[in-house]
Scaffold this active site. Structure first.
Site, PDB file in Angstrom:
ATOM      1  N   GLU A   6       0.915  -1.235   0.107  1.00  0.00           N
ATOM      2  CA  GLU A   6       0.188  -0.108   0.102  1.00  0.00           C
ATOM      3  C   GLU A   6       0.879   1.227   0.107  1.00  0.00           C
ATOM      4  O   GLU A   6       1.786   1.292   0.815  1.00  0.00           O
ATOM      5  CB  GLU A   6      -0.788   0.075   1.423  1.00  0.00           C
ATOM      6  CG  GLU A   6      -2.083  -0.935   1.376  1.00  0.00           C
ATOM      7  CD  GLU A   6      -2.783  -0.741   2.785  1.00  0.00           C
ATOM      8  OE1 GLU A   6      -2.798   0.323   3.168  1.00  0.00           O
ATOM      9  OE2 GLU A   6      -3.090  -1.841   3.351  1.00  0.00           O
ATOM     10  N   GLU A  44      -9.565   8.796   5.768  1.00  0.00           N
ATOM     11  CA  GLU A  44      -9.594   7.437   5.554  1.00  0.00           C
ATOM     12  C   GLU A  44     -10.752   7.305   4.365  1.00  0.00           C
ATOM     13  O   GLU A  44     -10.466   6.412   3.691  1.00  0.00           O
ATOM     14  CB  GLU A  44      -9.929   6.521   6.869  1.00  0.00           C
ATOM     15  CG  GLU A  44      -9.140   6.308   7.758  1.00  0.00           C
ATOM     16  CD  GLU A  44      -7.926   5.513   7.114  1.00  0.00           C
ATOM     17  OE1 GLU A  44      -8.213   4.314   6.560  1.00  0.00           O
ATOM     18  OE2 GLU A  44      -6.722   6.163   7.166  1.00  0.00           O
ATOM     19  N   LYS A 102     -15.582   3.756   5.475  1.00  0.00           N
ATOM     20  CA  LYS A 102     -14.320   3.765   6.346  1.00  0.00           C
ATOM     21  C   LYS A 102     -14.639   4.747   7.351  1.00  0.00           C
ATOM     22  O   LYS A 102     -15.547   5.761   7.258  1.00  0.00           O
ATOM     23  CB  LYS A 102     -13.162   4.114   5.410  1.00  0.00           C
ATOM     24  CG  LYS A 102     -12.873   2.804   4.526  1.00  0.00           C
ATOM     25  CD  LYS A 102     -11.619   2.864   3.955  1.00  0.00           C
ATOM     26  CE  LYS A 102     -10.542   2.332   4.904  1.00  0.00           C
ATOM     27  NZ  LYS A 102      -9.143   1.964   4.353  1.00  0.00           N
ATOM     28  N   GLU A 147     -14.138   5.214  -0.047  1.00  0.00           N
ATOM     29  CA  GLU A 147     -14.876   4.236   0.441  1.00  0.00           C
ATOM     30  C   GLU A 147     -15.621   4.682   1.479  1.00  0.00           C
ATOM     31  O   GLU A 147     -14.949   5.092   2.472  1.00  0.00           O
ATOM     32  CB  GLU A 147     -13.946   3.071   1.004  1.00  0.00           C
ATOM     33  CG  GLU A 147     -13.255   2.360  -0.220  1.00  0.00           C
ATOM     34  CD  GLU A 147     -12.042   1.338   0.310  1.00  0.00           C
ATOM     35  OE1 GLU A 147     -12.498   0.337   0.949  1.00  0.00           O
ATOM     36  OE2 GLU A 147     -10.955   1.580  -0.046  1.00  0.00           O
TER      37      GLU A 147
END
Length: 323
Positions: free
Chosen positions: A244, A304, A299, A296
């Site tokens: 990541e 985030e 999250k 997303e």
């Protein structure tokens, strides 16, 4: 002993995070990967619909286990067989390049189970004929007791004990360690001392000198800190895959915006695809996964939710890939 033979041509992948309730169908997501020429996909845990959509795609897949499953898989080869028979065997047309035991489990409570889990997983994969799939686990830089300068990189005592067994397995099986490396976080925590251009691969000079090595970007410094830590436990021949990395576009004031995210990821791609390697490992190829494909919404609020290259409607958050 020379460096591991894990030397595929360098590729850029993207994490397919699924922590949202408004994401496109897996079939549409895989179509987007192919349209954008993304060759590698990292999936954090098995999902039948995603694996079905990946059949015949030609995309190289990194498939993770849930962190909670690492201890179970470590408990017996039969548990590993069950996991493989459920999540791998039915998808023979999927190119499983890596199987990753957990995400960021070192440091963490599951880390002590990583080596046995990897051994059992490798045996289970061999039993269905997947002899070339690399089995690894996931490390993040909180496991370093020191990281600056890069040559001072060293694991904490607790992590070093775990990593000795992990790296012995990786070397024996010619597999890389997956490490998550985020220059955003040290920069965000210390912008007074770390310059933004150093974090974004935009420095015109090398602000960090470490012996004979000079560093003009924070990514290389962080990666080489991991290599230094590996050397200190006699595992300097272990190669890395970056599981990541990325830069958020919102959630933390002026430093999280599309301009910085585009600069980081576009310069990262150029740097990695150039094959220049790092100062400590010049010319060594390294595969890198950018986090993440989508914003997303399930999250935690703030940063985030804002790592995506695309909005859930598949519109690009900023221009990066040729789609």
């Amino acid at each position: 002993m020379g460096l591991q033979e894990y030397e595929a041509p360098t590729s850029i992948g993207v994490n397919y995070g699924r922590n949202g309730d408004n994401l496109p169908s897996p079939q549409n997501v895989i179509s987007l990967y192919k349209k954008c020429g993304i060759k590698l996909l990292r999936l954090f845990e098995p999902n039948p619909d995603v694996l079905e959509a990946l059949k015949g795609s030609g995309i190289e897949v990194s498939l993770g286990t849930r962190n909670d499953d690492v201890k179970v898989i470590a408990s017996s080869v039969s548990a590993a067989n069950q996991w493989v028979n459920t999540n791998i065997a039915p998808y023979s047309q999927v190119n499983f390049t890596w199987i990753v035991l957990g995400n960021e489990i070192i440091p963490g409570a599951e880390g002590v189970f990583a080596t046995q889990a990897m051994q059992n997983m490798k045996e289970a994969l061999i039993s269905i004929g997947l002899t070339n799939t690399k089995v690894t686990t996931s490390f993040f830089l909180a496991g370093l007791a020191s990281s600056y300068p890069p040559s001072a990189g060293a694991f904490t005592d607790e992590v070093a004990e775990v990593m000795k067994d992990v790296t012995a397995f990786l070397l024996q099986n010619d597999a890389p360690l997956m490490a998550n490396v985020y220059p955003y976080f040290p920069y965000a925590s210390n912008p007074a001392e770390i310059k933004l251009d150093y974090a974004l691969f935009q420095s015109k000079v090398a602000p960090v000198t470490d012996g004979s090595l000079k560093y003009d970007n924070l990514f290389d410094a962080m990666v080489d800190a991991v290599y230094s830590a590996l050397e200190k436990i006699d595992a300097g021949n272990v190669s890395l895959v970056i599981g990541e990395t990325g830069w958020p576009t919102a959630g933390n004031g002026a430093i999280t915006n599309t301009e910085n995210a585009k600069a980081y990821n576009s310069n990262l791609i150029k740097h990695v695809e150039s094959g220049v390697g790092t100062p400590k490992r010049p010319g060594q190829n390294i595969d890198v996964f950018i986090f993440a494909m989508f914003n997303e919404n399930l999250k935690a609020a703030g940063v985030e939710q804002n790592w995506g290259l695309f909005y859930p409607n598949t519109t690009a958050v900023y221009p990066l890939l040729q789609c």
